[in-house]
Design a protein around this motif. Sequence first.
Motif, PDB file in Angstrom:
ATOM      1  N   LYS A   6      71.972 -57.675  -1.383  1.00 34.41           N
ATOM      2  CA  LYS A   6      71.342 -58.571  -2.341  1.00 34.41           C
ATOM      3  C   LYS A   6      69.849 -58.289  -2.409  1.00 34.41           C
ATOM      4  CE  LYS A   6      74.457 -62.428  -1.459  1.00 34.41           C
ATOM      5  NZ  LYS A   6      74.544 -63.798  -0.964  1.00 34.41           N
ATOM      6  N   ASP A   7      69.291 -58.602  -3.568  1.00 33.60           N
ATOM      7  CA  ASP A   7      67.840 -58.459  -3.786  1.00 33.60           C
ATOM      8  C   ASP A   7      67.334 -57.058  -3.464  1.00 33.60           C
ATOM      9  OD1 ASP A   7      67.659 -61.111  -4.615  1.00 33.60           O
ATOM     10  OD2 ASP A   7      67.362 -61.842  -2.578  1.00 33.60           O
ATOM     11  N   THR A   8      68.099 -56.064  -3.864  1.00 35.43           N
ATOM     12  CA  THR A   8      67.662 -54.691  -3.668  1.00 35.43           C
ATOM     13  C   THR A   8      66.526 -54.387  -4.642  1.00 35.43           C
ATOM     14  OG1 THR A   8      69.269 -53.827  -5.255  1.00 35.43           O
ATOM     15  CG2 THR A   8      69.968 -53.949  -2.941  1.00 35.43           C
TER      16      THR A   8
ATOM     17  N   GLU B 225      67.682 -54.203  -8.247  1.00 34.09           N
ATOM     18  CA  GLU B 225      68.009 -55.516  -8.810  1.00 34.09           C
ATOM     19  C   GLU B 225      66.737 -56.264  -9.193  1.00 34.09           C
ATOM     20  OE1 GLU B 225      70.606 -57.997  -6.405  1.00 34.09           O
ATOM     21  OE2 GLU B 225      71.582 -56.197  -5.655  1.00 34.09           O
ATOM     22  N   VAL B 226      65.769 -56.248  -8.312  1.00 34.06           N
ATOM     23  CA  VAL B 226      64.519 -56.979  -8.553  1.00 34.06           C
ATOM     24  C   VAL B 226      63.804 -56.424  -9.783  1.00 34.06           C
ATOM     25  CG1 VAL B 226      62.227 -57.494  -7.596  1.00 34.06           C
ATOM     26  CG2 VAL B 226      64.270 -57.705  -6.149  1.00 34.06           C
TER      27      VAL B 226
ATOM     28  N   ARG C 251      65.771 -57.564 -12.869  1.00 35.74           N
ATOM     29  CA  ARG C 251      65.618 -59.011 -13.074  1.00 35.74           C
ATOM     30  C   ARG C 251      64.240 -59.356 -13.620  1.00 35.74           C
ATOM     31  NH1 ARG C 251      68.105 -60.295  -7.566  1.00 35.74           N
ATOM     32  NH2 ARG C 251      65.975 -60.870  -7.065  1.00 35.74           N
TER      33      ARG C 251
ATOM     34  N   LYS D  10      71.643 -65.065 -10.192  1.00 36.29           N
ATOM     35  CA  LYS D  10      71.706 -63.952  -9.242  1.00 36.29           C
ATOM     36  C   LYS D  10      72.988 -64.076  -8.431  1.00 36.29           C
ATOM     37  CE  LYS D  10      68.360 -64.342  -6.413  1.00 36.29           C
ATOM     38  NZ  LYS D  10      67.232 -64.271  -5.515  1.00 36.29           N
ATOM     39  N   ASN D  11      73.638 -62.940  -8.178  1.00 33.22           N
ATOM     40  CA  ASN D  11      74.805 -62.900  -7.300  1.00 33.22           C
ATOM     41  C   ASN D  11      75.747 -64.069  -7.586  1.00 33.22           C
ATOM     42  OD1 ASN D  11      72.158 -62.102  -5.383  1.00 33.22           O
ATOM     43  ND2 ASN D  11      73.736 -60.565  -5.638  1.00 33.22           N
TER      44      ASN D  11
ATOM     45  N   ASP E 205      75.519 -58.819  -9.714  1.00 34.53           N
ATOM     46  CA  ASP E 205      74.127 -58.918  -9.278  1.00 34.53           C
ATOM     47  C   ASP E 205      73.334 -59.827 -10.214  1.00 34.53           C
ATOM     48  OD1 ASP E 205      74.484 -56.997  -7.150  1.00 34.53           O
ATOM     49  OD2 ASP E 205      74.579 -55.482  -8.724  1.00 34.53           O
TER      50      ASP E 205
END
Length: 152
Positions: free
Chosen positions: A24-26, A29-30, A33, A45-46, A55
């Motif tokens: 998560k929050d790789t 992804e960040v 987002r 998220k997720n 994701d």
Amino acid sequence: MKEPRFKGITSEKSSHNMSKIHGKDTKIEVILRKALWEKGYRYRKNYRAIPGCPDIAITKYKIAIFCDGEFFHGKDWEVLRPRLEQGKNPDYWIKKIERNRTRDKEKDAELLYLGWTVIHFWGKDILKKTDECIRVIEEAVFDNKIGDDEID
């Protein structure tokens, strides 16, 4: 003298490298987002309420977005698989990545059945072509808006 390798036991370096990989929050992804947020899109998220725990889920338009790492999701599998066969612990890695690929297809099918639009992006595409990724998402939003108008 090389130290002997035992099947199933990882070296300290491998163990350290694997400990740095998060689900998560790789970084990718960040980045995606933040780009979506700047464009005014709101998302979850997720999102665990739907299959596959995407994701990013834009619930308003039923769009599920997955940010896939090239290695773990088997990009260019025809090229990667023979390389893995020559590497360390090939049985483990081939089985793991093939299972990931199968699971991705199964979850995509479930989401499609539930009426969701499913989008997968490779990590390097997110890093190098973020604008193109956003454009793909915006097209999906537009398509979903048009579809909703036709139903009403």
